[in-house]
Design a protein around this motif. Structure first.
Motif, short mmCIF file in Angstrom:
data_model
loop_
_atom_site.label_atom_id
_atom_site.label_comp_id
_atom_site.label_asym_id
_atom_site.label_seq_id
_atom_site.Cartn_x
_atom_site.Cartn_y
_atom_site.Cartn_z
N THR A 1 0.84 -1.20 0.00
CA THR A 1 0.00 0.00 0.00
C THR A 1 0.88 1.24 0.00
O THR A 1 1.89 1.29 0.69
N CYS A 2 0.48 2.23 -0.77
CA CYS A 2 1.15 3.52 -0.72
C CYS A 2 0.09 4.62 -0.63
O CYS A 2 -1.06 4.41 -1.02
N GLU A 3 0.48 5.75 -0.11
CA GLU A 3 -0.47 6.85 0.01
C GLU A 3 -0.11 7.95 -0.97
O GLU A 3 1.04 8.12 -1.34
N ARG A 4 -1.13 8.67 -1.37
CA ARG A 4 -0.97 9.83 -2.25
C ARG A 4 -1.57 11.04 -1.57
O ARG A 4 -2.61 10.95 -0.92
N GLN A 5 -0.89 12.16 -1.73
CA GLN A 5 -1.33 13.39 -1.08
C GLN A 5 -2.14 14.26 -2.03
O GLN A 5 -1.96 14.20 -3.24
N ASP A 6 -2.99 15.10 -1.43
CA ASP A 6 -3.70 16.08 -2.24
C ASP A 6 -2.80 17.29 -2.46
O ASP A 6 -1.63 17.31 -2.04
N ILE A 7 -3.31 18.30 -3.11
CA ILE A 7 -2.52 19.47 -3.46
C ILE A 7 -1.99 20.22 -2.23
O ILE A 7 -0.99 20.92 -2.29
N SER A 8 -2.63 20.01 -1.08
CA SER A 8 -2.19 20.64 0.17
C SER A 8 -1.19 19.78 0.94
O SER A 8 -0.77 20.15 2.04
N GLY A 9 -0.83 18.63 0.39
CA GLY A 9 0.12 17.75 1.05
C GLY A 9 -0.50 16.82 2.08
O GLY A 9 0.22 16.19 2.86
N ILE A 10 -1.82 16.72 2.09
CA ILE A 10 -2.52 15.86 3.05
C ILE A 10 -2.72 14.48 2.41
O ILE A 10 -3.24 14.40 1.29
N PRO A 11 -2.32 13.39 3.09
CA PRO A 11 -2.61 12.07 2.54
C PRO A 11 -4.12 11.94 2.30
O PRO A 11 -4.92 12.14 3.20
#
Length: 110
Positions: A90-100
Motif C-alpha cells: 500500500t502507498c499513500e498519495r497526497q492532495d494538493i495541500s500535502g494531506i494524505p
C-alpha cells in the motif's frame, strides 16, 4: 463475496469518512446539501472502511488494485485495517495541500 471471489481487477471507493463529531464544523454548502449517509461514518469516520476492505479483498484478483479515498489523519488507521486483511503493498498519495488523501493497494493472494 456474492459478486464473485477474485472476479475484479480494480475497486475504487470514496466512502463517507467524516467523523460524526465533525458535523458542526462543516461548511454550510456541504452540511446543508449532502445527505448525512454520504458524509458521516461513525465516531472516527472509519465505519465504512470496515465493510469495504474485507469485501474488496475478497472480490479482487491476485494483483488487483484497491484505491480508497481517505479523510484527514486516517491513513494509519485505514492502513492498519488493510494489513489486518492481508494487504501489505500500500502507498499513500497526497492532495494538493500535502494531506494524505488516497491509499493505493495491490492485492497479493496466496
Amino acid at each position: 463475496a456474492e459478486l464473485g471471489a477474485g472476479a475484479f481487477d480494480l475497486v475504487i471507493a470514496n466512502p463517507p469518512y467524516i467523523p460524526d463529531g465533525d458535523r458542526p464544523d462543516l461548511q454550510p454548502e456541504v452540511a446543508d446539501h449532502e445527505p448525512p449517509g454520504a458524509l458521516f461514518a461513525g465516531s472516527a469516520g472509519l465505519d465504512d472502511y470496515a465493510i469495504i476492505v474485507p469485501q474488496a479483498v475478497a472480490i479482487l484478483k491476485t494483483g488487483g488494485h484497491l484505491f480508497l479515498e481517505i479523510g484527514i489523519n486516517q491513513a494509519a488507521s485505514v492502513g492498519t485495517l488493510l494489513r489486518e486483511h492481508g494487504v501489505t503493498d500500500t502507498c499513500e498519495r497526497q492532495d494538493i495541500s500535502g494531506i494524505p488523501r488516497c491509499l493505493f493497494s495491490r492485492i497479493e493472494k496466496q
